[in-house]
Write a protein that holds these residues in place. Structure first.
Motif, PDB file in Angstrom:
ATOM      1  N   GLY A  64       1.009  -1.278   0.104  1.00 37.26           N
ATOM      2  CA  GLY A  64       0.038   0.006  -0.147  1.00 37.26           C
ATOM      3  C   GLY A  64       0.898   1.330   0.020  1.00 37.26           C
ATOM      4  N   ASN A  65       2.230   1.103  -0.067  1.00 34.70           N
ATOM      5  CA  ASN A  65       3.241   2.241  -0.213  1.00 34.70           C
ATOM      6  C   ASN A  65       3.487   2.596  -1.564  1.00 34.70           C
ATOM      7  N   ASP A  66       4.117   3.513  -1.838  1.00 37.77           N
ATOM      8  CA  ASP A  66       4.703   3.993  -3.260  1.00 37.77           C
ATOM      9  C   ASP A  66       6.080   3.907  -3.160  1.00 37.77           C
ATOM     10  N   ARG A  67       7.043   4.097  -4.223  1.00 36.84           N
ATOM     11  CA  ARG A  67       8.085   3.680  -4.043  1.00 36.84           C
ATOM     12  C   ARG A  67       9.183   4.605  -3.245  1.00 36.84           C
ATOM     13  N   GLN A  68       8.497   5.339  -2.886  1.00 34.11           N
ATOM     14  CA  GLN A  68       9.241   6.486  -2.022  1.00 34.11           C
ATOM     15  C   GLN A  68       8.914   6.075  -0.297  1.00 34.11           C
ATOM     16  N   ASN A  69       7.963   4.904  -0.285  1.00 29.82           N
ATOM     17  CA  ASN A  69       7.852   4.289   1.055  1.00 29.82           C
ATOM     18  C   ASN A  69       6.832   5.351   1.634  1.00 29.82           C
ATOM     19  N   VAL A  70       5.976   5.999   1.086  1.00 27.17           N
ATOM     20  CA  VAL A  70       5.103   6.839   1.441  1.00 27.17           C
ATOM     21  C   VAL A  70       3.518   6.056   1.259  1.00 27.17           C
ATOM     22  N   ALA A  71       2.882   6.129   2.401  1.00 22.09           N
ATOM     23  CA  ALA A  71       1.397   5.557   2.261  1.00 22.09           C
ATOM     24  C   ALA A  71       0.482   5.989   0.882  1.00 22.09           C
ATOM     25  N   ALA A  72       0.233   5.086   0.105  1.00 27.22           N
ATOM     26  CA  ALA A  72      -0.318   5.500  -1.119  1.00 27.22           C
ATOM     27  C   ALA A  72      -1.868   5.353  -0.892  1.00 27.22           C
ATOM     28  N   LEU A  73      -2.270   4.359   0.029  1.00 27.72           N
ATOM     29  CA  LEU A  73      -3.921   4.471   0.147  1.00 27.72           C
ATOM     30  C   LEU A  73      -4.485   5.416   0.993  1.00 27.72           C
ATOM     31  N   ASP A  74      -5.622   5.766   1.209  1.00 31.69           N
ATOM     32  CA  ASP A  74      -6.181   6.540   2.060  1.00 31.69           C
ATOM     33  C   ASP A  74      -6.627   5.838   3.311  1.00 31.69           C
ATOM     34  N   GLU A  75      -7.037   6.886   4.227  1.00 28.35           N
ATOM     35  CA  GLU A  75      -7.141   6.334   5.530  1.00 28.35           C
ATOM     36  C   GLU A  75      -8.155   5.132   5.755  1.00 28.35           C
ATOM     37  N   THR A  76      -8.842   5.111   4.819  1.00 28.89           N
ATOM     38  CA  THR A  76     -10.195   4.062   4.936  1.00 28.89           C
ATOM     39  C   THR A  76      -9.410   2.676   4.464  1.00 28.89           C
ATOM     40  N   HIS A  77      -8.396   2.674   3.662  1.00 30.07           N
ATOM     41  CA  HIS A  77      -7.992   1.474   2.992  1.00 30.07           C
ATOM     42  C   HIS A  77      -6.545   1.242   3.678  1.00 30.07           C
ATOM     43  N   ARG A  78      -6.014   1.923   4.409  1.00 27.16           N
ATOM     44  CA  ARG A  78      -4.680   1.466   5.028  1.00 27.16           C
ATOM     45  C   ARG A  78      -4.820   0.285   6.215  1.00 27.16           C
ATOM     46  N   GLY A  79      -3.802  -0.513   5.829  1.00 22.01           N
ATOM     47  CA  GLY A  79      -3.687  -1.777   6.550  1.00 22.01           C
ATOM     48  C   GLY A  79      -4.924  -2.663   6.483  1.00 22.01           C
ATOM     49  N   ILE A  80      -5.526  -2.825   5.235  1.00 19.76           N
ATOM     50  CA  ILE A  80      -6.449  -3.896   5.022  1.00 19.76           C
ATOM     51  C   ILE A  80      -6.148  -5.016   4.658  1.00 19.76           C
ATOM     52  N   ALA A  81      -4.967  -5.375   4.734  1.00 24.49           N
ATOM     53  CA  ALA A  81      -4.326  -6.649   4.580  1.00 24.49           C
ATOM     54  C   ALA A  81      -2.991  -6.814   5.243  1.00 24.49           C
ATOM     55  N   PRO A  82      -2.985  -7.341   6.634  1.00 21.13           N
ATOM     56  CA  PRO A  82      -1.959  -7.245   7.333  1.00 21.13           C
ATOM     57  C   PRO A  82      -1.113  -8.739   6.759  1.00 21.13           C
ATOM     58  N   VAL A  83      -1.646  -9.264   6.086  1.00 16.69           N
ATOM     59  CA  VAL A  83      -1.084 -10.706   5.585  1.00 16.69           C
ATOM     60  C   VAL A  83      -1.448 -10.755   4.114  1.00 16.69           C
ATOM     61  N   VAL A  84      -0.479 -10.659   3.138  1.00 20.87           N
ATOM     62  CA  VAL A  84      -0.499 -10.896   1.794  1.00 20.87           C
ATOM     63  C   VAL A  84      -0.378 -12.188   1.235  1.00 20.87           C
ATOM     64  N   LYS A  85      -1.153 -12.735   0.459  1.00 21.21           N
ATOM     65  CA  LYS A  85      -0.972 -13.999   0.111  1.00 21.21           C
ATOM     66  C   LYS A  85       0.074 -14.049  -0.993  1.00 21.21           C
ATOM     67  N   GLN A  86       0.738 -15.421  -1.050  1.00 21.01           N
ATOM     68  CA  GLN A  86       1.604 -15.637  -1.825  1.00 21.01           C
ATOM     69  C   GLN A  86       0.894 -16.416  -2.882  1.00 21.01           C
ATOM     70  N   GLU A  87       0.583 -15.784  -4.231  1.00 21.04           N
ATOM     71  CA  GLU A  87      -0.192 -16.317  -5.197  1.00 21.04           C
ATOM     72  C   GLU A  87       0.499 -17.655  -5.852  1.00 21.04           C
ATOM     73  N   ALA A  88      -0.291 -18.702  -5.991  1.00 20.74           N
ATOM     74  CA  ALA A  88       0.388 -19.985  -6.481  1.00 20.74           C
ATOM     75  C   ALA A  88       0.328 -19.955  -7.860  1.00 20.74           C
ATOM     76  N   VAL A  89       1.366 -20.752  -8.523  1.00 20.77           N
ATOM     77  CA  VAL A  89       1.418 -20.628  -9.993  1.00 20.77           C
ATOM     78  C   VAL A  89       1.377 -21.918 -10.538  1.00 20.77           C
ATOM     79  N   THR A  90       1.069 -22.174 -11.783  1.00 15.90           N
ATOM     80  CA  THR A  90       0.728 -23.866 -12.344  1.00 15.90           C
ATOM     81  C   THR A  90       1.606 -23.594 -13.521  1.00 15.90           C
ATOM     82  N   GLY A  91       1.875 -24.596 -14.175  1.00 19.97           N
ATOM     83  CA  GLY A  91       2.132 -24.907 -15.705  1.00 19.97           C
ATOM     84  C   GLY A  91       3.758 -24.545 -15.527  1.00 19.97           C
ATOM     85  N   ASN A  92       4.161 -24.128 -16.697  1.00 16.75           N
ATOM     86  CA  ASN A  92       5.685 -23.745 -16.945  1.00 16.75           C
ATOM     87  C   ASN A  92       5.941 -22.122 -16.469  1.00 16.75           C
TER      88      ASN A  92
END
Length: 459
Positions: free
Chosen positions: A348-376
């Motif tokens: 939720g931060n930009d490349r300058q490490n500044v919060a990019a989300l607004d106050e309502t959306h900050r901290g909405i995902a304390p855990v980020v899923k590691q999306e699985a991949v299939t195939g090659n």
């Protein structure tokens, strides 16, 4: 006119001539430039003819410390031969004089900015094999023919062809002479941003003799977002532009095999991925795919990772492009291999490490899923979990993207996925901790069927 008045007139005239003909030396990146003032503007008239790579400055300081604008580059001197191979003319200079680079017999690359309004007669030697990087308003055929060229200078954009040299090899000596030493405090290093397109990886991009006819690439570089609540992603456009050059020159992809979009909208991103499916239908197991993305990423309330198209707000997470959808689509294709490079984070931060989300959306995902991949499919992402994918201001690129392309440059594209990942992870972690004070850890995700083979795959 009596003798006294005549002498006074001559003295005033000589003073005016001396002022208008003021000459001085200006040091820029360790190179001494000879400067002459004419009508309040500066003409660069020379530098060390043995310097291999030179950045010609658009602004200089005279002996009194006054900053002056450089208008013209006029380097021609009879019987003087320059050994310089690469010249970068900074944005802001408007004129290249007659015969300016005619004595540059070893000149291999020139970067001409959009600000150039006049190129004089026979400015370049047609006997050299110079590569010209310049705006579309200037034609190479005119330069080689020695024609005088008048063009309309424009405001620089990311299509500005100006690019540079390995700036890490050159100190900024503009305020000091050769023998002057400035003190530096190691505890508070100064981060110096450079103009996009002037990094060492934008320079000397290796050329491959191979042609990878069966390799196809999608490049999405989302820097500027339409919604005001979504900050720009610094240097993303330059990341994409330079990566395309590595695909073309170093990896040997035909231009028709690349789809490149800056500030791509949702439907445009979807159409690009659809093109992959059409290619896979006709190439099958002969096809190799590369997907490169630089831009915003954000997790939804369940921790699912989304890429943010340029027409979507970073706070409108549900309208983002799901990474899971991308990985699933690639995993189903009948292809030889697919490499996905994601220079985005899901903190939720930009490349300058500044919060990019607004106050309502900050901290909405304390855990980020590691999306699985299939195939090659092999996926390299810029950061782990909720870490920030940082900018590398000293090179005007994303930190992750810089080291991806640095490895391609150093190896001339002869590198395996395993070697690439090990190099990028080590260098990004070190640079982020030491120079940025914040840890960034690139990670790799592979499908179960490729656990024992992915490291040995090459581009």
């Amino acid at each position: 006119m009596n003798t006294k008045k005549l002498l006074s007139f001559i003295m005033v005239l000589m003073l005016a001539i001396n002022v208008s003909a003021e000459s001085f030396t200006y040091f820029n990146r360790g190179i001494a430039f000879k400067c002459k003032v004419k009508d309040g503007k500066v003409v660069i008239t020379g530098f060390d003819n043995k310097a291999a790579m030179v950045v010609i400055p658009a602004q200089v300081k005279n002996k009194k410390g006054h900053t002056l604008q450089v208008s013209t580059v006029d380097l021609f001197q009879i019987a003087l031969v320059y050994k310089t191979r690469t010249v970068v003319i900074e944005q802001g200079i408007t004129e290249i004089s007659k015969l300016c680079f005619y004595g540059f017999t070893q000149l291999s690359e020139v970067y001409i900015p959009n600000s150039i309004a006049l190129v004089g007669e026979k400015a370049f030697n047609p006997k050299t094999t110079t590569k010209f990087n310049m705006p579309s308003t200037i034609h190479e055929s005119d330069l080689l023919a020695g024609n005088v060229i008048y063009t309309k200078a424009v405001v620089p954009t990311y299509s500005d062809p100006i690019a540079g040299i390995d700036l890490s090899n050159y100190g900024d000596d503009s305020a000091a002479g050769k023998d002057e030493v400035s003190s530096v405090k190691p505890s508070a290093p100064k981060i110096t941003s450079i103009t996009p397109g002037t990094s060492d990886i934008d320079m000397n991009i290796p050329r491959s003799s191979m042609s990878r006819e069966n390799t196809f690439c999608l490049i999405v570089a989302n820097e500027k977002y339409a919604n005001q609540d979504t900050p720009n992603v610094k240097y993303a456009a330059q990341d994409g532009k330079t990566f395309e050059e590595y695909c073309l020159r170093t990896l040997g992809l035909p231009r028709d095999n690349i789809r490149f979009a800056i500030n791509a909208k949702y439907l445009e991103m979807k159409e690009m991925l659809k093109w992959f499916g059409e290619v896979a239908d006709v190439y099958g197991k002969d096809a190799n795919f590369i997907v490169y993305y630089a831009g915003h990423g954000v997790p939804d309330e369940k921790g699912n990772c989304k890429l943010i198209p340029a027409d979507v707000s970073i706070n409108d997470v549900n309208n983002g492009y799901s990474l899971k959808e991308i990985y699933t689509s690639l995993g189903k294709l009948p292809l030889n291999s697919a490499l996905v490079l994601i220079d985005a984070c899901f903190s939720g931060n930009d490349r300058q490490n500044v919060a990019a989300l607004d106050e309502t959306h900050r901290g909405i995902a304390p855990v980020v899923k590691q999306e699985a991949v299939t195939g090659n499919v092999v996926v390299l992402t810029a950061a782990s979990g909720t870490e920030t994918a940082l900018a590398y201001e000293e090179q005007a690129h994303g930190l992750f993207s810089y080291f991806i392309m640095k490895k391609l440059q150093d190896t001339k594209g002869e590198v395996s996925y395993g070697e690439l990942y090990d190099y990028v992870k080590k260098n990004v972690m070190r640079k982020s901790v030491v120079a940025k004070g914040k840890k960034q850890t690139p990670c790799v995700t592979v499908s179960p069927k490729m656990l024992n083979t992915w490291k040995n795959i090459k581009f």
